[in-house]
Design a protein around this motif. Structure first.
Motif, PDB file in Angstrom:
ATOM      1  N   SER A  40       0.844  -1.183   0.000  1.00  0.00           N
ATOM      2  CA  SER A  40       0.000   0.000   0.000  1.00  0.00           C
ATOM      3  C   SER A  40       0.885   1.240   0.000  1.00  0.00           C
ATOM      4  CB  SER A  40      -0.884  -0.026   1.255  1.00  0.00           C
ATOM      5  OG  SER A  40      -1.785   1.031   1.275  1.00  0.00           O
ATOM      6  N   VAL A  41       0.654   2.146  -0.982  1.00  0.00           N
ATOM      7  CA  VAL A  41       1.472   3.353  -1.117  1.00  0.00           C
ATOM      8  C   VAL A  41       0.560   4.567  -1.306  1.00  0.00           C
ATOM      9  CG1 VAL A  41       3.243   4.523  -2.500  1.00  0.00           C
ATOM     10  CG2 VAL A  41       3.340   2.036  -2.218  1.00  0.00           C
ATOM     11  N   VAL A  42       0.855   5.642  -0.580  1.00  0.00           N
ATOM     12  CA  VAL A  42       0.198   6.933  -0.788  1.00  0.00           C
ATOM     13  C   VAL A  42       1.251   7.866  -1.351  1.00  0.00           C
ATOM     14  CG1 VAL A  42      -0.890   8.922   0.314  1.00  0.00           C
ATOM     15  CG2 VAL A  42      -1.506   6.613   1.035  1.00  0.00           C
ATOM     16  N   GLY A  43       0.896   8.564  -2.441  1.00  0.00           N
ATOM     17  CA  GLY A  43       1.821   9.500  -3.069  1.00  0.00           C
ATOM     18  C   GLY A  43       1.086  10.737  -3.544  1.00  0.00           C
ATOM     19  N   THR A  44       1.813  11.629  -4.219  1.00  0.00           N
ATOM     20  CA  THR A  44       1.226  12.877  -4.694  1.00  0.00           C
ATOM     21  C   THR A  44       1.267  12.944  -6.219  1.00  0.00           C
ATOM     22  OG1 THR A  44       3.320  14.060  -4.558  1.00  0.00           O
ATOM     23  CG2 THR A  44       1.914  14.129  -2.619  1.00  0.00           C
ATOM     24  N   LEU A  45       0.272  13.597  -6.785  1.00  0.00           N
ATOM     25  CA  LEU A  45       0.176  13.726  -8.234  1.00  0.00           C
ATOM     26  C   LEU A  45       0.919  14.941  -8.768  1.00  0.00           C
ATOM     27  CD1 LEU A  45      -3.579  12.830  -8.616  1.00  0.00           C
ATOM     28  CD2 LEU A  45      -1.633  11.448  -9.366  1.00  0.00           C
ATOM     29  N   TRP A  46       1.039  15.998  -7.973  1.00  0.00           N
ATOM     30  CA  TRP A  46       1.723  17.211  -8.382  1.00  0.00           C
ATOM     31  C   TRP A  46       2.246  17.912  -7.142  1.00  0.00           C
ATOM     32  CZ3 TRP A  46      -3.365  16.277 -10.034  1.00  0.00           C
ATOM     33  CH2 TRP A  46      -4.363  16.794  -9.204  1.00  0.00           C
ATOM     34  N   VAL A  48       2.756  20.022  -3.896  1.00  0.00           N
ATOM     35  CA  VAL A  48       1.843  20.228  -2.779  1.00  0.00           C
ATOM     36  C   VAL A  48       2.516  21.129  -1.750  1.00  0.00           C
ATOM     37  CG1 VAL A  48       2.606  18.096  -1.646  1.00  0.00           C
ATOM     38  CG2 VAL A  48       0.374  19.035  -1.102  1.00  0.00           C
ATOM     39  N   ASP A  49       1.714  22.025  -1.163  1.00  0.00           N
ATOM     40  CA  ASP A  49       2.220  22.939  -0.144  1.00  0.00           C
ATOM     41  C   ASP A  49       2.533  22.185   1.150  1.00  0.00           C
ATOM     42  OD1 ASP A  49       1.780  25.058  -1.896  1.00  0.00           O
ATOM     43  OD2 ASP A  49      -0.197  25.518  -1.043  1.00  0.00           O
ATOM     44  N   ASP A  50       3.566  22.647   1.845  1.00  0.00           N
ATOM     45  CA  ASP A  50       3.953  22.020   3.110  1.00  0.00           C
ATOM     46  C   ASP A  50       2.810  22.029   4.119  1.00  0.00           C
ATOM     47  OD1 ASP A  50       6.483  21.463   2.150  1.00  0.00           O
ATOM     48  OD2 ASP A  50       7.410  23.204   3.104  1.00  0.00           O
ATOM     49  N   SER A  51       2.055  23.114   4.163  1.00  0.00           N
ATOM     50  CA  SER A  51       0.948  23.200   5.121  1.00  0.00           C
ATOM     51  C   SER A  51      -0.142  22.178   4.796  1.00  0.00           C
ATOM     52  CB  SER A  51       0.366  24.605   5.158  1.00  0.00           C
ATOM     53  OG  SER A  51      -0.149  24.965   3.889  1.00  0.00           O
ATOM     54  N   THR A  52      -0.363  21.937   3.513  1.00  0.00           N
ATOM     55  CA  THR A  52      -1.343  20.919   3.111  1.00  0.00           C
ATOM     56  C   THR A  52      -0.871  19.542   3.523  1.00  0.00           C
ATOM     57  OG1 THR A  52      -2.045  22.248   1.222  1.00  0.00           O
ATOM     58  CG2 THR A  52      -2.569  19.905   1.146  1.00  0.00           C
ATOM     59  N   VAL A  53       0.400  19.258   3.270  1.00  0.00           N
ATOM     60  CA  VAL A  53       0.965  17.954   3.653  1.00  0.00           C
ATOM     61  C   VAL A  53       0.807  17.746   5.145  1.00  0.00           C
ATOM     62  CG1 VAL A  53       3.073  16.581   3.825  1.00  0.00           C
ATOM     63  CG2 VAL A  53       2.608  17.871   1.744  1.00  0.00           C
ATOM     64  N   GLN A  54       1.159  18.744   5.930  1.00  0.00           N
ATOM     65  CA  GLN A  54       1.080  18.606   7.381  1.00  0.00           C
ATOM     66  C   GLN A  54      -0.343  18.285   7.836  1.00  0.00           C
ATOM     67  OE1 GLN A  54       2.406  21.993   9.620  1.00  0.00           O
ATOM     68  NE2 GLN A  54       1.811  21.099  11.566  1.00  0.00           N
ATOM     69  N   ARG A  55      -1.294  19.043   7.347  1.00  0.00           N
ATOM     70  CA  ARG A  55      -2.686  18.818   7.757  1.00  0.00           C
ATOM     71  C   ARG A  55      -3.193  17.457   7.308  1.00  0.00           C
ATOM     72  NH1 ARG A  55      -6.075  23.822   5.913  1.00  0.00           N
ATOM     73  NH2 ARG A  55      -7.727  22.484   6.718  1.00  0.00           N
ATOM     74  N   LEU A  56      -2.894  17.087   6.061  1.00  0.00           N
ATOM     75  CA  LEU A  56      -3.387  15.809   5.563  1.00  0.00           C
ATOM     76  C   LEU A  56      -2.729  14.636   6.276  1.00  0.00           C
ATOM     77  CD1 LEU A  56      -4.907  14.744   2.548  1.00  0.00           C
ATOM     78  CD2 LEU A  56      -2.852  13.434   3.028  1.00  0.00           C
ATOM     79  N   ARG A  81     -10.902   9.812   4.200  1.00  0.00           N
ATOM     80  CA  ARG A  81     -11.394  10.643   5.306  1.00  0.00           C
ATOM     81  C   ARG A  81     -10.506  11.874   5.516  1.00  0.00           C
ATOM     82  NH1 ARG A  81     -12.708   5.520   7.150  1.00  0.00           N
ATOM     83  NH2 ARG A  81     -10.839   5.291   8.414  1.00  0.00           N
ATOM     84  N   ALA A  82      -9.198  11.703   5.345  1.00  0.00           N
ATOM     85  CA  ALA A  82      -8.280  12.842   5.500  1.00  0.00           C
ATOM     86  C   ALA A  82      -8.545  13.896   4.432  1.00  0.00           C
ATOM     87  CB  ALA A  82      -6.834  12.362   5.446  1.00  0.00           C
ATOM     88  N   VAL A  83      -8.753  13.468   3.194  1.00  0.00           N
ATOM     89  CA  VAL A  83      -9.061  14.409   2.111  1.00  0.00           C
ATOM     90  C   VAL A  83     -10.393  15.101   2.387  1.00  0.00           C
ATOM     91  CG1 VAL A  83      -9.630  14.587  -0.347  1.00  0.00           C
ATOM     92  CG2 VAL A  83      -7.650  13.252   0.379  1.00  0.00           C
ATOM     93  N   GLN A  84     -11.369  14.358   2.875  1.00  0.00           N
ATOM     94  CA  GLN A  84     -12.662  14.962   3.223  1.00  0.00           C
ATOM     95  C   GLN A  84     -12.504  16.032   4.301  1.00  0.00           C
ATOM     96  OE1 GLN A  84     -15.035  11.476   4.208  1.00  0.00           O
ATOM     97  NE2 GLN A  84     -16.322  11.883   2.412  1.00  0.00           N
ATOM     98  N   SER A  85     -11.579  15.818   5.223  1.00  0.00           N
ATOM     99  CA  SER A  85     -11.378  16.808   6.289  1.00  0.00           C
ATOM    100  C   SER A  85     -10.824  18.120   5.741  1.00  0.00           C
ATOM    101  CB  SER A  85     -10.458  16.250   7.385  1.00  0.00           C
ATOM    102  OG  SER A  85      -9.109  16.210   6.950  1.00  0.00           O
ATOM    103  N   LEU A  86     -10.124  18.070   4.612  1.00  0.00           N
ATOM    104  CA  LEU A  86      -9.613  19.289   3.978  1.00  0.00           C
ATOM    105  C   LEU A  86     -10.674  19.966   3.120  1.00  0.00           C
ATOM    106  CD1 LEU A  86      -6.093  18.126   2.720  1.00  0.00           C
ATOM    107  CD2 LEU A  86      -6.671  19.281   4.865  1.00  0.00           C
ATOM    108  N   ALA A  87     -11.701  19.232   2.719  1.00  0.00           N
ATOM    109  CA  ALA A  87     -12.707  19.759   1.796  1.00  0.00           C
ATOM    110  C   ALA A  87     -13.466  20.942   2.367  1.00  0.00           C
ATOM    111  CB  ALA A  87     -13.681  18.652   1.396  1.00  0.00           C
ATOM    112  N   PHE A 100      -3.317  13.944  -3.288  1.00  0.00           N
ATOM    113  CA  PHE A 100      -2.858  12.637  -2.825  1.00  0.00           C
ATOM    114  C   PHE A 100      -3.648  11.496  -3.452  1.00  0.00           C
ATOM    115  CE2 PHE A 100      -1.356  15.520   0.380  1.00  0.00           C
ATOM    116  CZ  PHE A 100      -0.089  15.045   0.636  1.00  0.00           C
ATOM    117  N   VAL A 101      -2.955  10.385  -3.686  1.00  0.00           N
ATOM    118  CA  VAL A 101      -3.577   9.212  -4.279  1.00  0.00           C
ATOM    119  C   VAL A 101      -3.036   7.960  -3.581  1.00  0.00           C
ATOM    120  CG1 VAL A 101      -1.862   8.987  -6.118  1.00  0.00           C
ATOM    121  CG2 VAL A 101      -4.139   8.069  -6.466  1.00  0.00           C
ATOM    122  N   HIS A 102      -3.888   6.949  -3.494  1.00  0.00           N
ATOM    123  CA  HIS A 102      -3.505   5.673  -2.890  1.00  0.00           C
ATOM    124  C   HIS A 102      -3.370   4.623  -3.990  1.00  0.00           C
ATOM    125  CE1 HIS A 102      -4.522   1.700  -1.162  1.00  0.00           C
ATOM    126  NE2 HIS A 102      -3.640   2.089  -0.272  1.00  0.00           N
TER     127      HIS A 102
END
Length: 105
Positions: A40-46, A48-56, A81-87, A100-102
């Motif tokens: 299982s791997v979580v990565g980024t598509l493009w 991303v801001d440091d503040s976004t990474v921290q919160r997510l 759920r983490a992405v929903q919390s940023l929405a 972010f993508v899984h």
């Protein structure tokens, strides 16, 4: 490198899952390479801001390890759920909320 004993990897660096224009259907980057050995791997598509990474990441690990144990099979729902919390943050651009993508199970 034998990664077969590893269950999970979280890659918060920019563009760890990003493909290329010549191979848009193939995600051949660091995340895909890790997936060859990690379940299982979580990565980024493009980028991303440091503040976004921290919160997510905080929200993600709260969801992933809520009962005190880490289970890689909960990675996809934990990311969702983490992405929903940023929405709810309308000041954060949409591109930062969906970066972010899984990959995996």
């Amino acid at each position: 490198m034998d990664l077969s004993r590893h269950q999970f990897a979280f890659l918060s660096a920019c563009e760890t899952v990003f493909g290329t224009f010549s191979t848009p259907d193939e995600v051949i980057r660091l995340a895909a390479g890790l997936f060859a050995g990690v379940k299982s791997v979580v990565g980024t598509l493009w980028k991303v801001d440091d503040s976004t990474v921290q919160r997510l990441v905080e929200a993600f690990y709260t969801n992933l390890c809520g009962d005190g144990t880490m289970n890689s099979k909960r990675a996809a729902p934990a990311l969702h759920r983490a992405v929903q919390s940023l929405a709810s943050d309308k000041d954060m651009p949409l591109a930062q909320r969906i970066v972010f993508v899984h990959i995996g199970m």
